[in-house]
Design a protein around this motif. Structure first.
Motif, PDB file in Angstrom:
ATOM      1  N   GLN A  50     -13.917  -8.513  -5.976  1.00 34.45           N
ATOM      2  CA  GLN A  50     -14.146  -7.120  -5.592  1.00 34.45           C
ATOM      3  C   GLN A  50     -13.689  -6.199  -6.722  1.00 34.45           C
ATOM      4  OE1 GLN A  50     -11.395  -4.789  -2.915  1.00 34.45           O
ATOM      5  NE2 GLN A  50     -13.073  -5.095  -1.456  1.00 34.45           N
ATOM      6  N   ASN A  51     -12.603  -6.598  -7.385  1.00 37.26           N
ATOM      7  CA  ASN A  51     -12.085  -5.771  -8.489  1.00 37.26           C
ATOM      8  C   ASN A  51     -11.174  -6.606  -9.377  1.00 37.26           C
ATOM      9  OD1 ASN A  51      -9.687  -3.939  -9.557  1.00 37.26           O
ATOM     10  ND2 ASN A  51     -11.509  -2.679  -9.391  1.00 37.26           N
ATOM     11  N   ILE A  52     -11.240  -6.335 -10.677  1.00 35.97           N
ATOM     12  CA  ILE A  52     -10.299  -6.928 -11.636  1.00 35.97           C
ATOM     13  C   ILE A  52      -9.728  -5.768 -12.439  1.00 35.97           C
ATOM     14  CG2 ILE A  52     -10.052  -8.399 -13.664  1.00 35.97           C
ATOM     15  CD1 ILE A  52     -12.352 -10.103 -12.570  1.00 35.97           C
ATOM     16  N   ASN A  53      -8.449  -5.734 -12.582  1.00 36.51           N
ATOM     17  CA  ASN A  53      -7.740  -4.575 -13.148  1.00 36.51           C
ATOM     18  C   ASN A  53      -6.733  -5.160 -14.120  1.00 36.51           C
ATOM     19  OD1 ASN A  53      -5.374  -2.894 -13.215  1.00 36.51           O
ATOM     20  ND2 ASN A  53      -6.101  -1.830 -11.388  1.00 36.51           N
ATOM     21  N   PHE A  54      -6.876  -4.838 -15.434  1.00 40.96           N
ATOM     22  CA  PHE A  54      -5.998  -5.524 -16.389  1.00 40.96           C
ATOM     23  C   PHE A  54      -5.563  -4.595 -17.519  1.00 40.96           C
ATOM     24  CE2 PHE A  54      -8.723  -6.142 -20.131  1.00 40.96           C
ATOM     25  CZ  PHE A  54      -9.995  -5.915 -19.621  1.00 40.96           C
ATOM     26  N   ALA A  55      -4.504  -5.027 -18.168  1.00 35.16           N
ATOM     27  CA  ALA A  55      -4.057  -4.391 -19.422  1.00 35.16           C
ATOM     28  C   ALA A  55      -3.619  -5.533 -20.328  1.00 35.16           C
ATOM     29  CB  ALA A  55      -2.933  -3.418 -19.138  1.00 35.16           C
TER      30      ALA A  55
ATOM     31  N   ASN B  51      -5.272   0.672 -19.250  1.00 28.44           N
ATOM     32  CA  ASN B  51      -5.775  -0.132 -18.129  1.00 28.44           C
ATOM     33  C   ASN B  51      -7.290  -0.183 -18.154  1.00 28.44           C
ATOM     34  OD1 ASN B  51      -6.902  -0.088 -15.127  1.00 28.44           O
ATOM     35  ND2 ASN B  51      -4.975  -1.207 -15.135  1.00 28.44           N
ATOM     36  N   ILE B  52      -7.838  -1.322 -17.766  1.00 26.74           N
ATOM     37  CA  ILE B  52      -9.278  -1.470 -17.573  1.00 26.74           C
ATOM     38  C   ILE B  52      -9.467  -2.068 -16.191  1.00 26.74           C
ATOM     39  CG2 ILE B  52     -11.372  -2.670 -18.318  1.00 26.74           C
ATOM     40  CD1 ILE B  52     -10.240  -2.627 -21.168  1.00 26.74           C
ATOM     41  N   ASN B  53     -10.344  -1.501 -15.421  1.00 23.84           N
ATOM     42  CA  ASN B  53     -10.471  -1.827 -13.995  1.00 23.84           C
ATOM     43  C   ASN B  53     -11.964  -1.937 -13.746  1.00 23.84           C
ATOM     44  OD1 ASN B  53     -11.047  -0.988 -11.275  1.00 23.84           O
ATOM     45  ND2 ASN B  53      -9.000  -0.079 -11.147  1.00 23.84           N
ATOM     46  N   PHE B  54     -12.424  -3.167 -13.351  1.00 22.87           N
ATOM     47  CA  PHE B  54     -13.887  -3.310 -13.275  1.00 22.87           C
ATOM     48  C   PHE B  54     -14.289  -4.189 -12.102  1.00 22.87           C
ATOM     49  CE2 PHE B  54     -14.630  -7.692 -14.726  1.00 22.87           C
ATOM     50  CZ  PHE B  54     -13.427  -8.004 -15.324  1.00 22.87           C
ATOM     51  N   ALA B  55     -15.545  -4.055 -11.755  1.00 21.36           N
ATOM     52  CA  ALA B  55     -16.185  -4.968 -10.782  1.00 21.36           C
ATOM     53  C   ALA B  55     -17.596  -5.215 -11.324  1.00 21.36           C
ATOM     54  CB  ALA B  55     -16.203  -4.329  -9.408  1.00 21.36           C
ATOM     55  N   TYR B  58     -19.245  -1.571 -12.511  1.00 22.67           N
ATOM     56  CA  TYR B  58     -18.550  -0.404 -13.090  1.00 22.67           C
ATOM     57  C   TYR B  58     -17.355  -0.879 -13.913  1.00 22.67           C
ATOM     58  CZ  TYR B  58     -14.874  -0.870  -9.557  1.00 22.67           C
ATOM     59  OH  TYR B  58     -13.843  -1.365  -8.785  1.00 22.67           O
TER      60      TYR B  58
END
Lengths: 91, 91
Positions: A50-55, B51-55, B58
Motif C-alpha cells: 500500500q505504501n513504502i516510505n524510506f530515507a 524522505n521518499i514515500n511511494f506506492a 505516486y
C-alpha cells in the motif's frame, strides 16, 4: 476466524487491517539493496505494498488487506518473504 | 535573503523549511522507472532526500534544508533536476 500469528516484527494496524513494519539499516547502500530486492520480490509476487516510505537508513512498509478486507495467506506470506530479504541483508 | 522562486510544483513546508512535491504516474512501471532514475540522480548529486514515500502510482519527495537550515542552491537545483526527470518520464 483464527487470526494467524503475524510474521516477526510486523504489526496489524487500522480497519480494514494493514500490516506494518519498519526496517532499519546501517548504511544507505544496504537500504538501496533492500529496496531493489523488495521491488523484484513484489513484482514476482504480483502484490504491491500500500505504501513504502524510506530515507537513507530506514524503510517503512505497509501492506494492504486483501479484497475481502482481511490479512490473508498472500499478505502474510509476502511479509514473511520480506523478513527473509531483511535477514539475508544483515548476515 | 532573497528567497529564490521554488522550482515548479514544489512547496516549502515547516521550520527549518523542507521542499515537498508529489509526483503522480499512470502505471507502476513508470513509477518504478522514476524511482530508479531518482536513486541514480541523488547518488550522483550526493544529496539524499529526507524522505521518499511511494506506492504504485505516486512518489512523494521531501528534501531537507541544508546545514544552515536553509533551502540553498544545492536543494533547489536537486528539485529542478528531479522535475526534469519527471518531464522526461511523461513525454
Amino acid at each position: 476466524m483464527n487470526v494467524a500469528k503475524l510474521p516477526d516484527g510486523w504489526e496489524s494496524r487500522g480497519k480494514p487491517p494493514t500490516l506494518f513494519r519498519r526496517f532499519v539499516f546501517g548504511r544507505y547502500n544496504e537500504t538501496r539493496d533492500f529496496l531493489d530486492a523488495l521491488a523484484a520480490l513484489t513484482d514476482e509476487a504480483g502484490l504491491h505494498p500500500q505504501n513504502i516510505n524510506f530515507a537513507s537508513t530506514y524503510v517503512n512498509i505497509t501492506l494492504d488487506a486483501n479484497d475481502s478486507g482481511e490479512l490473508g495467506e498472500a499478505e502474510l506470506s509476502l511479509a514473511t518473504r520480506i523478513n527473509q530479504l531483511y535477514l539475508k541483508k544483515s548476515d
